[in-house]
Motif scaffolding. Structure first.
Motif, PDB file in Angstrom:
ATOM      1  N   VAL A   1      63.833  75.562   7.789  1.00 41.13           N
ATOM      2  CA  VAL A   1      64.275  74.217   7.398  1.00 41.13           C
ATOM      3  C   VAL A   1      63.251  73.491   6.526  1.00 41.13           C
ATOM      4  N   ASN A   2      62.241  74.209   6.039  1.00 41.40           N
ATOM      5  CA  ASN A   2      61.189  73.569   5.233  1.00 41.40           C
ATOM      6  C   ASN A   2      61.736  72.654   4.147  1.00 41.40           C
ATOM      7  N   ASP A   3      62.802  73.109   3.485  1.00 44.06           N
ATOM      8  CA  ASP A   3      63.291  72.399   2.305  1.00 44.06           C
ATOM      9  C   ASP A   3      64.483  71.498   2.588  1.00 44.06           C
ATOM     10  N   LEU A   4      64.879  71.368   3.851  1.00 45.58           N
ATOM     11  CA  LEU A   4      66.003  70.501   4.187  1.00 45.58           C
ATOM     12  C   LEU A   4      65.550  69.046   4.256  1.00 45.58           C
ATOM     13  N   GLU A   5      66.395  68.150   3.771  1.00 44.49           N
ATOM     14  CA  GLU A   5      66.135  66.718   3.882  1.00 44.49           C
ATOM     15  C   GLU A   5      66.258  66.294   5.354  1.00 44.49           C
ATOM     16  N   PRO A   6      65.614  65.186   5.747  1.00 47.92           N
ATOM     17  CA  PRO A   6      65.703  64.739   7.146  1.00 47.92           C
ATOM     18  C   PRO A   6      67.137  64.608   7.653  1.00 47.92           C
ATOM     19  N   ARG A   7      68.032  64.075   6.811  1.00 46.08           N
ATOM     20  CA  ARG A   7      69.422  63.872   7.250  1.00 46.08           C
ATOM     21  C   ARG A   7      70.169  65.179   7.467  1.00 46.08           C
ATOM     22  N   GLU A   8      69.625  66.283   6.926  1.00 48.81           N
ATOM     23  CA  GLU A   8      70.271  67.591   7.070  1.00 48.81           C
ATOM     24  C   GLU A   8      69.749  68.385   8.266  1.00 48.81           C
ATOM     25  N   ARG A   9      68.794  67.831   9.003  1.00 46.91           N
ATOM     26  CA  ARG A   9      68.134  68.600  10.067  1.00 46.91           C
ATOM     27  C   ARG A   9      68.725  68.369  11.449  1.00 46.91           C
ATOM     28  N   ASP A  10      69.660  67.482  11.589  1.00 43.30           N
ATOM     29  CA  ASP A  10      70.312  67.192  12.876  1.00 43.30           C
ATOM     30  C   ASP A  10      69.283  66.808  13.937  1.00 43.30           C
ATOM     31  N   ILE A  11      68.420  65.866  13.558  1.00 41.67           N
ATOM     32  CA  ILE A  11      67.411  65.347  14.484  1.00 41.67           C
ATOM     33  C   ILE A  11      67.600  63.835  14.613  1.00 41.67           C
ATOM     34  N   ALA A  12      67.083  63.281  15.685  1.00 37.41           N
ATOM     35  CA  ALA A  12      67.037  61.817  15.841  1.00 37.41           C
ATOM     36  C   ALA A  12      65.625  61.455  16.248  1.00 37.41           C
ATOM     37  N   MET A  13      65.109  60.364  15.697  1.00 34.87           N
ATOM     38  CA  MET A  13      63.713  59.994  15.912  1.00 34.87           C
ATOM     39  C   MET A  13      63.620  58.582  16.488  1.00 34.87           C
ATOM     40  N   VAL A  14      62.763  58.436  17.493  1.00 31.73           N
ATOM     41  CA  VAL A  14      62.490  57.127  18.093  1.00 31.73           C
ATOM     42  C   VAL A  14      61.041  56.779  17.783  1.00 31.73           C
ATOM     43  N   PHE A  15      60.834  55.638  17.130  1.00 29.84           N
ATOM     44  CA  PHE A  15      59.508  55.261  16.663  1.00 29.84           C
ATOM     45  C   PHE A  15      58.839  54.276  17.626  1.00 29.84           C
ATOM     46  N   GLN A  16      57.580  53.996  17.323  1.00 26.35           N
ATOM     47  CA  GLN A  16      56.817  53.000  18.078  1.00 26.35           C
ATOM     48  C   GLN A  16      57.453  51.624  17.928  1.00 26.35           C
ATOM     49  N   SER A  17      57.883  51.286  16.719  1.00 28.39           N
ATOM     50  CA  SER A  17      58.587  50.020  16.488  1.00 28.39           C
ATOM     51  C   SER A  17      60.072  50.250  16.748  1.00 28.39           C
ATOM     52  N   TYR A  18      60.743  49.247  17.296  1.00 26.17           N
ATOM     53  CA  TYR A  18      62.141  49.414  17.691  1.00 26.17           C
ATOM     54  C   TYR A  18      63.067  49.501  16.484  1.00 26.17           C
ATOM     55  N   ALA A  19      62.724  48.773  15.410  1.00 20.82           N
ATOM     56  CA  ALA A  19      63.486  48.804  14.152  1.00 20.82           C
ATOM     57  C   ALA A  19      64.970  48.543  14.373  1.00 20.82           C
ATOM     58  N   LEU A  20      65.287  47.530  15.191  1.00 12.92           N
ATOM     59  CA  LEU A  20      66.685  47.154  15.409  1.00 12.92           C
ATOM     60  C   LEU A  20      67.117  46.145  14.339  1.00 12.92           C
ATOM     61  N   TYR A  21      68.406  46.142  14.055  1.00 13.41           N
ATOM     62  CA  TYR A  21      68.941  45.160  13.109  1.00 13.41           C
ATOM     63  C   TYR A  21      69.084  43.826  13.839  1.00 13.41           C
ATOM     64  N   PRO A  22      68.319  42.795  13.438  1.00 12.39           N
ATOM     65  CA  PRO A  22      68.272  41.548  14.225  1.00 12.39           C
ATOM     66  C   PRO A  22      69.582  40.780  14.259  1.00 12.39           C
ATOM     67  N   HIS A  23      70.436  40.963  13.235  1.00 14.71           N
ATOM     68  CA  HIS A  23      71.687  40.201  13.160  1.00 14.71           C
ATOM     69  C   HIS A  23      72.856  40.928  13.823  1.00 14.71           C
ATOM     70  N   MET A  24      72.611  42.131  14.345  1.00 13.71           N
ATOM     71  CA  MET A  24      73.679  42.921  14.964  1.00 13.71           C
ATOM     72  C   MET A  24      73.533  42.918  16.487  1.00 13.71           C
ATOM     73  N   SER A  25      74.658  42.943  17.170  1.00 19.92           N
ATOM     74  CA  SER A  25      74.658  43.044  18.623  1.00 19.92           C
ATOM     75  C   SER A  25      74.119  44.402  19.058  1.00 19.92           C
ATOM     76  N   VAL A  26      73.825  44.498  20.348  1.00 18.77           N
ATOM     77  CA  VAL A  26      73.379  45.791  20.897  1.00 18.77           C
ATOM     78  C   VAL A  26      74.422  46.863  20.620  1.00 18.77           C
ATOM     79  N   GLU A  27      75.684  46.535  20.839  1.00 14.25           N
ATOM     80  CA  GLU A  27      76.750  47.524  20.648  1.00 14.25           C
ATOM     81  C   GLU A  27      76.800  48.017  19.214  1.00 14.25           C
ATOM     82  N   ARG A  28      76.662  47.098  18.264  1.00 10.91           N
ATOM     83  CA  ARG A  28      76.739  47.526  16.860  1.00 10.91           C
ATOM     84  C   ARG A  28      75.477  48.271  16.452  1.00 10.91           C
ATOM     85  N   ASN A  29      74.304  47.850  16.989  1.00 13.04           N
ATOM     86  CA  ASN A  29      73.077  48.598  16.729  1.00 13.04           C
ATOM     87  C   ASN A  29      73.227  50.047  17.197  1.00 13.04           C
ATOM     88  N   LEU A  30      73.814  50.225  18.376  1.00 10.17           N
ATOM     89  CA  LEU A  30      73.980  51.574  18.913  1.00 10.17           C
ATOM     90  C   LEU A  30      74.859  52.436  18.011  1.00 10.17           C
TER      91      LEU A  30
END
Length: 344
Positions: free
Chosen positions: A67-96
């Motif tokens: 997978v060296n040359d695959l873009e992140p969106r093509e790798r079927d991964i999900a990443m959780v960062f140190q910062s929450y990076a939530l959309y402040p104007h969206m509800s929890v349900e829509r963020n999910l």
């Protein structure tokens, strides 16, 4: 689920060789923690797995696929960062469900996956709230739920608990452990906190200065560290090290080894005795930490670093008193001139 293989992986930023000949294999469904001090290369390695950093040389495989040359969106991964990076104007349900929304998935699918994620993480009562109305722990659960909704082959966590206070860190450690038990998905988790590593991992990868020092289960690394670095990094408080020429050391001949330059013993593997000839080391108490469940003594024995003793329960011995300690011989570690563990 899929496994991850790294074969002779290197990373350089210009002339700086950051990661050096990394060879690792993570099993499908395994929870692996990358741990080490700041600057050791653990986050860079995680970002390379995610596709956020290029690989200078070597091969990265998901299952049997390179997978060296695959873009992140093509790798079927999900990443959780140190910062929450939530959309402040969206509800929890829509963020999910927003990742499914931008992929134009059917409404029924979005609702089903959002409901599953909120149920797993206990967010059902918070779905209408905005992020500003959530605690830090709740925001981090939303960030994890957003990753769950994507139903990836691999979860990647980059120090997700660093912004939380001590009690919330414990709470979220439990949540992440429960999450892995429920989903049984391959997870790679980066932290500098060895307590997180010891409590979460199926296997730990200890890194230092861009190299892998040791790989093993938490108890394997705790009991059988391969060198001084691993021995001193895992364990809280860390292992005591005493030079073989230290005049305060009085080990029996049967415990000595001709090639040993350093002897190591964990604070919980010694017992307090009178400061007499039967003691393996004698020192004066400089600091006492009374924690309720344990008491910690920090002994001055003439060396640069204090010798730490952990005693179960409450002990009324005070600063300034002289005590002796006896080592548990079965838990004594020996290290040679090159800082490697002596096993024979």
């Amino acid at each position: 689920m899929t496994g991850i293989t790294l074969n002779q992986v290197n990373k350089s930023f210009g002339p700086i060789h950051v990661l050096k000949d990394i060879n690792l294999q993570f099993g499908a469904g395994e929870f692996v923690v990358l741990v080490g001090p700041s600057g050791c290369g653990k986050s860079t390695l995680l970002r390379m797995i995610a596709g956020l950093e290029t690989i200078s040389s070597g091969d990265l495989l998901f299952g049997d696929e390179r997978v060296n040359d695959l873009e992140p969106r093509e790798r079927d991964i999900a990443m959780v960062f140190q910062s929450y990076a939530l959309y402040p104007h969206m509800s929890v349900e829509r963020n999910l469900g927003f990742s499914l929304e931008i992929r134009k998935r059917e409404l029924a699918e979005k609702k089903e996956k959002t409901a599953k994620a909120s149920g797993i993480l206990g967010l059902n009562q918070l779905l209408d709230r905005l992020p500003k109305a959530l605690s830090g722990g709740q925001r981090q659960r939303v960030a994890m739920g957003r990753a769950i909704v994507r139903d990836p082959q691999i979860f990647l966590f980059d120090e997700p608990l660093s912004n939380l206070d001590a009690s919330l860190r414990i709470e979220m450690r439990i949540e992440i452990a429960k999450l892995h038990h429920k989903l049984k998905t391959t997870m790679v988790y980066v932290t500098h906190d060895q307590v997180e590593a010891m409590t979460l991992a199926d296997r730990i990868v200890v890194m230092n200065a861009g190299r892998v020092e040791q790989v093993g289960s938490p108890l394997e690394l705790y009991k059988n560290p391969t060198n001084l670095f691993v021995a001193g990094f895992l364990g809280s408080p860390k292992m005591n090290f005493v030079d073989h020429e230290d005049k305060a050391l009085n080990l029996p001949k049967a415990s000595l080894h001709p090639d040993a330059k350093t002897y190591g013993i964990r604070p919980e593997h010694v017992s307090v005795t009178n400061a007499d000839k039967a003691a393996h080391l004698v020192g004066t108490i400089e600091v006492v930490e009374r924690l309720g469940s344990d008491t910690m003594f920090y002994l001055n024995h003439g060396a640069q670093n204090p010798f730490v003793v952990r005693v179960a329960g409450i002990d009324e011995t005070n600063v300034g008193e002289k005590i002796g300690v006896v080592f548990q011989q079965d838990n004594l570690h020996r290290f040679d001139q090159s800082s490697n563990a002596i096993t024979a």
